[in-house]
Design a protein around this motif. Structure first.
Motif, mmCIF file in Angstrom:
data_model
loop_
_atom_site.group_PDB
_atom_site.id
_atom_site.type_symbol
_atom_site.label_atom_id
_atom_site.label_comp_id
_atom_site.label_asym_id
_atom_site.label_seq_id
_atom_site.Cartn_x
_atom_site.Cartn_y
_atom_site.Cartn_z
ATOM 1 N N ASN A 116 60.155 -38.733 8.213
ATOM 2 C CA ASN A 116 59.318 -37.816 8.976
ATOM 3 C C ASN A 116 58.055 -37.399 8.232
ATOM 4 O O ASN A 116 56.954 -37.481 8.792
ATOM 5 C CB ASN A 116 60.134 -36.567 9.340
ATOM 6 N N LEU A 117 58.193 -36.959 7.004
ATOM 7 C CA LEU A 117 57.052 -36.403 6.279
ATOM 8 C C LEU A 117 56.296 -37.450 5.466
ATOM 9 O O LEU A 117 55.076 -37.598 5.605
ATOM 10 C CB LEU A 117 57.514 -35.270 5.368
ATOM 11 N N THR A 118 57.012 -38.191 4.615
ATOM 12 C CA THR A 118 56.336 -39.212 3.811
ATOM 13 C C THR A 118 55.765 -40.303 4.702
ATOM 14 O O THR A 118 54.681 -40.841 4.421
ATOM 15 C CB THR A 118 57.297 -39.817 2.775
ATOM 16 N N GLY A 119 56.451 -40.631 5.784
ATOM 17 C CA GLY A 119 55.919 -41.601 6.735
ATOM 18 C C GLY A 119 54.593 -41.148 7.322
ATOM 19 O O GLY A 119 53.644 -41.931 7.465
ATOM 20 N N GLY A 159 64.012 -29.864 10.215
ATOM 21 C CA GLY A 159 63.136 -28.724 10.430
ATOM 22 C C GLY A 159 62.164 -28.524 9.279
ATOM 23 O O GLY A 159 60.988 -28.212 9.484
ATOM 24 N N ALA A 160 62.652 -28.694 8.047
ATOM 25 C CA ALA A 160 61.778 -28.544 6.888
ATOM 26 C C ALA A 160 60.670 -29.594 6.888
ATOM 27 O O ALA A 160 59.504 -29.299 6.590
ATOM 28 C CB ALA A 160 62.603 -28.642 5.601
ATOM 29 N N ALA A 161 61.019 -30.832 7.212
ATOM 30 C CA ALA A 161 60.018 -31.903 7.255
ATOM 31 C C ALA A 161 58.987 -31.652 8.348
ATOM 32 O O ALA A 161 57.778 -31.842 8.144
ATOM 33 C CB ALA A 161 60.700 -33.257 7.461
ATOM 34 N N LYS A 162 59.440 -31.203 9.515
ATOM 35 C CA LYS A 162 58.516 -30.949 10.622
ATOM 36 C C LYS A 162 57.631 -29.737 10.341
ATOM 37 O O LYS A 162 56.468 -29.705 10.752
ATOM 38 C CB LYS A 162 59.299 -30.765 11.921
ATOM 39 N N ALA A 163 58.178 -28.729 9.653
ATOM 40 C CA ALA A 163 57.346 -27.591 9.261
ATOM 41 C C ALA A 163 56.235 -28.039 8.330
ATOM 42 O O ALA A 163 55.083 -27.570 8.421
ATOM 43 C CB ALA A 163 58.214 -26.525 8.588
ATOM 44 N N ALA A 164 56.555 -28.940 7.427
ATOM 45 C CA ALA A 164 55.542 -29.468 6.508
ATOM 46 C C ALA A 164 54.473 -30.243 7.264
ATOM 47 O O ALA A 164 53.285 -30.189 6.914
ATOM 48 C CB ALA A 164 56.205 -30.357 5.462
ATOM 49 N N ILE A 165 54.869 -30.966 8.300
ATOM 50 C CA ILE A 165 53.896 -31.719 9.110
ATOM 51 C C ILE A 165 52.941 -30.769 9.821
ATOM 52 O O ILE A 165 51.730 -31.026 9.913
ATOM 53 C CB ILE A 165 54.629 -32.631 10.106
ATOM 54 N N ILE A 166 53.462 -29.661 10.318
ATOM 55 C CA ILE A 166 52.608 -28.668 10.975
ATOM 56 C C ILE A 166 51.601 -28.103 9.985
ATOM 57 O O ILE A 166 50.407 -27.949 10.286
ATOM 58 C CB ILE A 166 53.473 -27.562 11.599
ATOM 59 N N ASN A 167 52.054 -27.806 8.775
ATOM 60 C CA ASN A 167 51.148 -27.303 7.745
ATOM 61 C C ASN A 167 50.126 -28.358 7.349
ATOM 62 O O ASN A 167 48.934 -28.060 7.178
ATOM 63 C CB ASN A 167 51.957 -26.848 6.520
ATOM 64 N N LEU A 168 50.578 -29.601 7.211
ATOM 65 C CA LEU A 168 49.671 -30.700 6.869
ATOM 66 C C LEU A 168 48.603 -30.867 7.943
ATOM 67 O O LEU A 168 47.438 -31.149 7.629
ATOM 68 C CB LEU A 168 50.466 -31.991 6.713
ATOM 69 N N THR A 169 48.980 -30.677 9.194
ATOM 70 C CA THR A 169 48.029 -30.784 10.295
ATOM 71 C C THR A 169 46.896 -29.777 10.138
ATOM 72 O O THR A 169 45.717 -30.114 10.287
ATOM 73 C CB THR A 169 48.746 -30.562 11.643
ATOM 74 N N SER A 170 47.243 -28.531 9.843
ATOM 75 C CA SER A 170 46.222 -27.502 9.657
ATOM 76 C C SER A 170 45.321 -27.837 8.465
ATOM 77 O O SER A 170 44.090 -27.705 8.536
ATOM 78 C CB SER A 170 46.878 -26.139 9.430
#
Length: 256
Positions: free
Chosen positions: A118-121, A159-170
């Motif tokens: 999810n995140l590294t991808g 959930g942790a990986a998706k939260a990181a994606i949301i932060n990365l988006t910002s």
């Protein structure tokens, strides 16, 4: 004005494009006249999906096997898409994976696997596509989840990986704005994908939009959001996460 919602003439890379939300995005983009490069980890799935995408009118589709955790495979996917279609206008980071387990039962391997997909991808694909996206004021659409916004019992790794994606988006929305690249995110709630069907037993055919029960969504409804984020109609959205979860989770006011 409706032309502003179109993705016709664009080239998009959609990861995890053979099933669920990724497949719906690929279907919709091709039908609207975009060229699409998809990937998945199974060659038969990729070949079958590409053949089906090329059956109708609209844009063209190509595909290749790719594990988004592997940087070399991601770079090969991006290079192949750019070579086939001359450019990349949009990247849809959809590939994901998860399983249900209590936090104490998640092994180190299980944690790393879910976070890596999810995140590294997302990191691998976004970094690899950056040069091409910057050439034509491109867009990145990350697929997160409401699990990354409010917690996810028995899916803490996801959930942790998706939260990181949301932060990365910002963060990337800010960093890359000067290069003309718009980075946004969609956070679906429960959607009747194959993954949700295996965990919850909810199939797309079970969803009846003729009533007001909007607690489970359809992949096509998330694809609508993705098309909006890839189109000129969302030109003033940068670094945002669009939540597509159906009915809000609000407690009823008790009788006093």
């Amino acid at each position: 004005m409706t032309d502003r919602f179109s993705v016709a003439g664009q080239t998009a890379v959609v990861t995890g494009g053979t099933k669920g939300i990724g497949r719906a995005v690929a279907d919709q983009f091709v039908a609207d006249g975009a060229d699409v490069a998809i990937c998945a980890r199974t060659e038969d799935d990729v070949d079958e999906t590409v053949a089906e995408l090329n059956e109708g009118d609209g844009g063209s589709a190509v595909g290749r096997t790719c594990d988004v955790r592997e940087r070399a495979e991601v770079e090969a996917l991006v290079d192949a898409a750019a070579e086939e279609f001359d450019t990349i206008d949009c990247l849809v980071n959809n590939a994901g994976a998860s399983f249900m387990a209590g936090f104490e039962d998640i092994s180190e391997n299980g944690w790393e696997s879910v976070v890596d997909v999810n995140l590294t991808g997302t990191y691998n694909c976004t970094q690899a596509a950056r040069e091409h996206l910057a050439d034509g004021d491109g867009t990145v659409i990350n697929v997160a989840s409401v699990a990354g916004q409010q917690g996810a019992p028995y899916m803490s790794h996801y959930g942790a990986a998706k939260a990181a994606i949301i932060n990365l988006t910002s963060t990337l929305g800010y960093e890359w704005a000067g290069d003309g690249i718009r980075v946004n995110c969609v956070a679906p709630g429960y959607v009747a994908t194959p993954g949700v069907a295996s965990q919850m037993g909810v199939e797309p055919g079970d969803i009846d939009r003729g009533n007001f029960d909007r607690n489970v969504g359809l992949s096509e409804e998330i694809a609508d959001v993705a098309q909006f984020l890839a189109s000129d109609a969302s030109s003033f959205l940068v670094g945002e996460t669009v939540t597509a979860r159906g009915v809000p989770d609000i407690e009823e006011t008790p009788d006093l």
